[in-house]
Design an enzyme around this catalytic site. Structure first.
Site, PDB file in Angstrom:
ATOM      1  N   ASP A 190     -82.544   0.310   4.950  1.00 17.87           N
ATOM      2  CA  ASP A 190     -82.185   0.597   6.332  1.00 17.87           C
ATOM      3  C   ASP A 190     -83.456   0.882   7.127  1.00 17.87           C
ATOM      4  O   ASP A 190     -84.236   1.769   6.774  1.00 17.87           O
ATOM      5  CB  ASP A 190     -81.249   1.811   6.379  1.00 17.87           C
ATOM      6  CG  ASP A 190     -80.511   1.928   7.707  1.00 17.87           C
ATOM      7  OD1 ASP A 190     -80.877   1.211   8.651  1.00 17.87           O
ATOM      8  OD2 ASP A 190     -79.575   2.744   7.791  1.00 17.87           O
ATOM      9  N   ASP A 239     -80.207  -4.261  11.188  1.00 15.19           N
ATOM     10  CA  ASP A 239     -81.282  -3.444  10.605  1.00 15.19           C
ATOM     11  C   ASP A 239     -80.936  -2.881   9.229  1.00 15.19           C
ATOM     12  O   ASP A 239     -81.533  -1.907   8.780  1.00 15.19           O
ATOM     13  CB  ASP A 239     -81.640  -2.287  11.558  1.00 15.19           C
ATOM     14  CG  ASP A 239     -80.443  -1.415  11.897  1.00 15.19           C
ATOM     15  OD1 ASP A 239     -79.316  -1.720  11.434  1.00 15.19           O
ATOM     16  OD2 ASP A 239     -80.614  -0.415  12.632  1.00 15.19           O
ATOM     17  N   GLU A 240     -79.977  -3.506   8.539  1.00 13.40           N
ATOM     18  CA  GLU A 240     -79.471  -2.938   7.286  1.00 13.40           C
ATOM     19  C   GLU A 240     -79.190  -4.049   6.276  1.00 13.40           C
ATOM     20  O   GLU A 240     -78.590  -5.074   6.615  1.00 13.40           O
ATOM     21  CB  GLU A 240     -78.185  -2.171   7.616  1.00 13.40           C
ATOM     22  CG  GLU A 240     -77.644  -1.315   6.523  1.00 13.40           C
ATOM     23  CD  GLU A 240     -76.365  -0.605   6.955  1.00 13.40           C
ATOM     24  OE1 GLU A 240     -75.858   0.172   6.158  1.00 13.40           O
ATOM     25  OE2 GLU A 240     -75.871  -0.840   8.089  1.00 13.40           O
TER      26      GLU A 240
END
Length: 387
Positions: A12, A106-107
């Site tokens: 993350d 974003d993960e």
């Protein structure tokens, strides 16, 4: 033969939007920074850890955030940069990972099951994190565990900019002291119910009879008990298998009227954008396809800033059509495809009119769901009546 030991890493990017803004403007480092919409009507998209110390959170009304942290620096957001950095990190992971899932902008989840025969999964994950940080300068945290749920919670515990390995067999002990709110899906109502039962930590859940939890919370109570034991069966879904959303139309008669073709193109783009929003996805790539009467088929695509909005997709589709179409040639088939899909993780607004636009699209989609998709259409797609 025993099944191979599962290893799942969860990556993350820490305060992703803020981190990108700080790279572009180093003077923001170490300061309370809020990325989001307008001071009056906006919502917090994300904020720096310095702002979080004052109670600022994602999706919080900007007015509340500025009251809690009046000295915060408000940044409007540069969405194109977020798309660029997200793709950069994706490319680094794709070059190394045997199997990975892009859970949002974003993960990421990486499945390293069975890879311990070839390398140490923990060291491999550390090395990958180091490479991402060195190449992009972005802070990133990871959790490594035997399943997705524990890995994600481990990442949360490792932040900011850290990492944590929960060894096989240690899942329950790791989870035990954490508050029940660490489980995704435990909303305010469930939290209050659990508190009224004297349940505050994950250990409390694990020591409560499964029948008692089921009686109070139904099927969710059963799920909660299994989670408290560190058990989770969720699979990592390969990113390259992420489905595209597409539509195409084969005309009964070949068409040469450019205005008609553009009207069809707008209608189809509207259709796939609607499906995109129904799936709660963003798209990072759009393609237009044209087939001529001799069955020669041409297509052209372009990457775009992640979006779910008709008004951002339609001009790109029209531009692709003009670059692709051979003037004067009759067209047998026209198609539009959205790909490079990722979950809609952009909370709040990045631009002045984003909240209004999102509210508008939600209202339009609600009407379509209730009364039928054909009820609301762009003016260009409505055919003129004869007469």
């Amino acid at each position: 033969m025993a099944d191979p030991q599962r290893y799942i890493a969860h990556f993350d990017l820490d305060s992703f939007f803020v981190s990108v803004e700080m790279l572009n403007d180093p003077s923001l480092k170490g300061k309370a920074v809020i990325v989001g919409g307008s001071r009056d009507r906006g919502v917090v998209t994300t904020c720096s850890y310095e702002a979080r110390k004052f109670g600022v959170k994602s999706a919080m009304p900007m007015k509340t955030a500025m009251r809690l942290c009046p000295h915060a620096i408000l940044v409007r957001g540069t969405r194109g940069e977020y798309s660029r950095y997200s793709r950069w990190v994706t490319e680094i992971i794709a070059a190394k990972a045997p199997l990975f899932e892009k859970a949002s902008i974003d993960e990421f989840y990486i499945d390293l099951t069975g890879m311990d025969r070839f390398f140490d999964p923990y060291q491999w994950t550390i090395d990958l994190r180091t490479e991402i940080i060195e190449k992009t300068q972005l802070p990133i945290s990871f959790g490594l565990a035997t399943n997705k749920m524990v890995a994600k919670i481990a990442t949360d515990e490792a932040k900011p900019n850290g990492y944590l390995f929960i060894k096989p067999g240690m899942e329950k002990a790791f989870l035990a002291p954490l508050p029940v709110s660490k489980f995704s899906g435990v909303g305010e109502s469930t939290f209050k119910t659990l508190q009224s039962m004297g349940i505050h930590t994950i250990k409390d859940v694990s020591e409560t009879a499964i029948e008692v939890l089921e009686k109070k919370l139904g099927k969710w109570g059963t799920d909660l008990w299994y989670k408290s034991q560190g058990i989770h069966e969720g699979q990592v879904h390969a990113y390259h298998e992420a489905k595209s959303i597409s539509t195409e139309n084969t005309f009964e008669e070949n068409k040469t009227d450019v205005n008609f073709l553009l009207s069809e193109l707008v209608r189809m783009t509207e259709k796939v954008a609607y499906e995109l929003r129904q799936d709660d996805k963003l798209t990072g790539c759009i393609a237009v396809k044209i087939r001529y009467p001799d069955f020669e088929t041409t297509s052209r695509q372009t990457t775009i800033d992640y979006t779910l909005r008709d008004d951002e997709l339609i001009p790109v589709a029209i531009d692709l059509f003009h670059k692709l179409y051979r003037k004067g040639q009759p067209v047998r088939l026209l198609g539009v495809r959205l790909s490079e899909l990722t979950n809609h993780a952009v909370q709040g607004s990045l631009f002045d009119d984003a909240e209004k636009k999102n509210e508008l699209y939600k209202a339009i989609d609600d009407v379509k769901n209730k009364f039928g998709k054909a009820l609301l259409q762009k003016a260009r797609t409505v055919k003129k009546k004869e007469g």
